[in-house]
Design an enzyme around this catalytic site. Sequence first.
Site, mmCIF file in Angstrom:
data_model
loop_
_atom_site.group_PDB
_atom_site.id
_atom_site.type_symbol
_atom_site.label_atom_id
_atom_site.label_comp_id
_atom_site.label_asym_id
_atom_site.label_seq_id
_atom_site.Cartn_x
_atom_site.Cartn_y
_atom_site.Cartn_z
ATOM 1 N N HIS A 144 14.644 -7.117 15.712
ATOM 2 C CA HIS A 144 14.486 -8.465 16.288
ATOM 3 C C HIS A 144 13.102 -8.673 16.899
ATOM 4 O O HIS A 144 12.745 -9.791 17.254
ATOM 5 C CB HIS A 144 15.527 -8.713 17.390
ATOM 6 N N ASP A 181 22.058 -4.635 9.318
ATOM 7 C CA ASP A 181 22.561 -4.883 10.671
ATOM 8 C C ASP A 181 23.267 -6.242 10.634
ATOM 9 O O ASP A 181 22.861 -7.140 9.899
ATOM 10 C CB ASP A 181 21.378 -4.915 11.647
ATOM 11 N N HIS A 183 23.291 -8.602 12.625
ATOM 12 C CA HIS A 183 22.459 -9.706 13.127
ATOM 13 C C HIS A 183 21.250 -9.890 12.208
ATOM 14 O O HIS A 183 20.822 -8.945 11.539
ATOM 15 C CB HIS A 183 22.030 -9.406 14.570
ATOM 16 N N ASP A 269 26.744 -2.624 13.306
ATOM 17 C CA ASP A 269 27.524 -3.590 14.083
ATOM 18 C C ASP A 269 28.315 -4.589 13.230
ATOM 19 O O ASP A 269 28.964 -5.470 13.772
ATOM 20 C CB ASP A 269 26.639 -4.309 15.114
HETATM 21 ZN ZN ZN Z 1 22.652 -5.972 15.443
#
Ligand code: ZN
Length: 370
Positions: A144, A181, A183, A269
């Site tokens: 991120h 991931d 996200h 995740d």
């Molecule tokens: Zn994540």
Amino acid sequence: MNLRTGFFFDERCFWHAAGLHTLILPVGGWLQPPSGSAHAESPESKRRMKSLMDVSGLSAQLQLSGAPLASEEDLLRVHPAEYLARFKAMSEAGHGELGEEAAVGAGTYDIARQSAGLAIAAVDAVLRGEVDNAYALSRPPGHHCLANRGMGFCYMANIAVAVETAKARHSIQRVAVLDWDVHHGNGTQSIFYGRDDVLTLSIHQANCFPVGSGSVEEIGEGPGIGFNVNVPLYPGSGDDAYRQAMERIIVPALDRFQPELIVVACGFDANGVDPLARMLAHSETFRAMTASVRAAAERLCGGRLVLVHEGGYAEAYVPFCGHAVIEELAGIQTEVVDPFLPMLEGQQPDAEFCAFQRQAINRMAERLLR
Ligand code: ZN
């Protein structure tokens, strides 16, 4: 066939602490201080993954290694000097905020350099042919992080720094970064958005984090148009959706790009019990995705494949997903059985939902691969 698989880790990575939090928010106001492990991004999911590998005998069959901290020269290929100076000052002060959900604690700067250093060393070992493929148990995560702003527990763009360092040290041009991931890999996307030498691909839960980021329309800009691929999936997607996304979009995109190296932003995740997302993947999903990307790497770039750890917040379950991935990477089968697998297999979405999600994946494939 057993492969020589490198596993890069350092206890120092487990010592990063961002102050007292409840799940993801600093305590205070109506948020009672927690009793046990505090921040969702705790070291335990990672430490327990390594522990399970030790107990199962898997670690003993890998080439275990540490790594030097990422140097300023390496970091400056991605991050501006001003950002690094600001980060270092906060770390020395013992507190600060580098961006949304990027709280700094004492020593975070050097621990983040250690985390990036593991990714650099893993890529370097593969490109030198010292190992066939590698896994870096990096913490804090990196996908991120923007060039000039921390975000979502990420302070340095571990993979971007490793890719740029590899390009500076070795004669490689084309690198693919696959992010599974749950996200969106917004940081990696933003750093390479205008470039055609780094293909960035992200499979994620639609509109989870960062909110409003990661749509299928984000395809790159300028010379980078067509070199950023987003595959947003509906919440509740499980094993079938991830396998379909790999088969229909990711693998064809890799085949078309012809990378010389594949790096995976390996978050866990998307698993069915993660507190920070709403997907239903399990250990066999991660094993299958690893098999798929390993086969692509063997077909396209001499097997040169590096996985770098990202998110995954279910302390009890990340170890089994991680163990399956490392087994597949190394071509080793241990006696470990995932005790949560029957439960998660029983909770997969029904045929109607799977068909609905498959149609959406097919529409994305037509659009992205035309
Ligand atoms: Zn994540």
